[in-house]
Design an enzyme around this catalytic site. Structure first.
Site, mmCIF file in Angstrom:
data_model
loop_
_atom_site.group_PDB
_atom_site.id
_atom_site.type_symbol
_atom_site.label_atom_id
_atom_site.label_comp_id
_atom_site.label_asym_id
_atom_site.label_seq_id
_atom_site.Cartn_x
_atom_site.Cartn_y
_atom_site.Cartn_z
ATOM 1 N N ARG A 115 45.392 47.924 40.700
ATOM 2 C CA ARG A 115 43.962 47.812 40.486
ATOM 3 C C ARG A 115 43.567 48.364 39.139
ATOM 4 O O ARG A 115 44.208 49.256 38.600
ATOM 5 C CB ARG A 115 43.194 48.616 41.549
ATOM 6 N N ARG B 193 36.433 44.141 37.226
ATOM 7 C CA ARG B 193 37.520 44.671 38.054
ATOM 8 C C ARG B 193 38.679 43.689 38.056
ATOM 9 O O ARG B 193 38.480 42.475 38.038
ATOM 10 C CB ARG B 193 37.046 44.894 39.483
ATOM 11 N N ARG C 179 36.851 55.439 41.033
ATOM 12 C CA ARG C 179 37.991 56.034 41.739
ATOM 13 C C ARG C 179 38.507 57.256 40.967
ATOM 14 O O ARG C 179 39.612 57.234 40.443
ATOM 15 C CB ARG C 179 39.103 55.010 41.933
ATOM 16 N N CYS D 177 38.515 34.059 38.709
ATOM 17 C CA CYS D 177 37.340 34.911 38.479
ATOM 18 C C CYS D 177 36.342 34.743 39.617
ATOM 19 O O CYS D 177 36.233 33.666 40.199
ATOM 20 C CB CYS D 177 36.629 34.515 37.191
ATOM 21 N N TYR E 243 41.501 52.875 35.263
ATOM 22 C CA TYR E 243 40.041 52.825 35.224
ATOM 23 C C TYR E 243 39.587 53.321 33.859
ATOM 24 O O TYR E 243 39.967 54.415 33.444
ATOM 25 C CB TYR E 243 39.450 53.676 36.356
ATOM 26 N N GLU F 108 31.409 40.158 42.174
ATOM 27 C CA GLU F 108 31.385 41.179 43.219
ATOM 28 C C GLU F 108 30.112 41.015 44.045
ATOM 29 O O GLU F 108 29.164 40.360 43.618
ATOM 30 C CB GLU F 108 31.352 42.580 42.580
ATOM 31 N N ARG G 93 44.313 34.661 30.085
ATOM 32 C CA ARG G 93 45.069 33.424 29.847
ATOM 33 C C ARG G 93 45.541 33.279 28.412
ATOM 34 O O ARG G 93 46.516 32.595 28.136
ATOM 35 C CB ARG G 93 44.209 32.212 30.210
#
Length: 120
Positions: free
Chosen positions: A6, A89, A115, A74, A107, A77, A62
């Site tokens: 992540r 993200r 996080r 893509c 992050y 959220e 890409r």
């Protein structure tokens, strides 16, 4: 075995160049921190908060050398009140033997607040 890696970052304003630059930086740091080879990536999902609409972040991925065959998608959220704005993200699914606890999630910028327990 497939593991999820992540990452998240933020941008200052919704502009294509900023989206592409931030996304490329994030993905490259994810790959570097986890010693990932492009051939071992199963797929990448990139999401943005709904205030990012000027460009597809996947374009930045890409155009990285060797990434043209990696499946990338893509999406937006959920639009939750109080969510971190202008956030990108990434979820990268990778074939690896690394233990789940040893995966390094990345992050950057204001996204460190998402996080803090995973920020090294």
């Amino acid at each position: 075995m497939i593991r999820g890696v992540r990452g998240a970052t933020t941008i200052e304003v919704d502009q294509p160049e900023l989206i592409w630059e931030a996304t490329a930086q994030l993905v490259q740091e994810m790959v570097q921190a986890n010693k990932i080879e492009v051939e071992h990536i199963a797929s990448v999902t990139v999401s943005t908060t709904t205030d990012i609409v000027s460009a597809f972040p996947a374009k930045a991925v890409r155009t990285l050398e060797g990434w043209q065959y990696v499946p990338i998608m893509c999406m937006h959220e959920m639009d939750v009140a109080g969510a971190l704005p202008l956030c990108i993200r990434v979820l990268m699914l990778v074939n690896t033997t690394v233990a789940q606890k040893d995966v390094q999630h990345i992050y950057l910028n204001e996204a460190v607040s998402l996080r803090p327990d995973l920020v090294r």
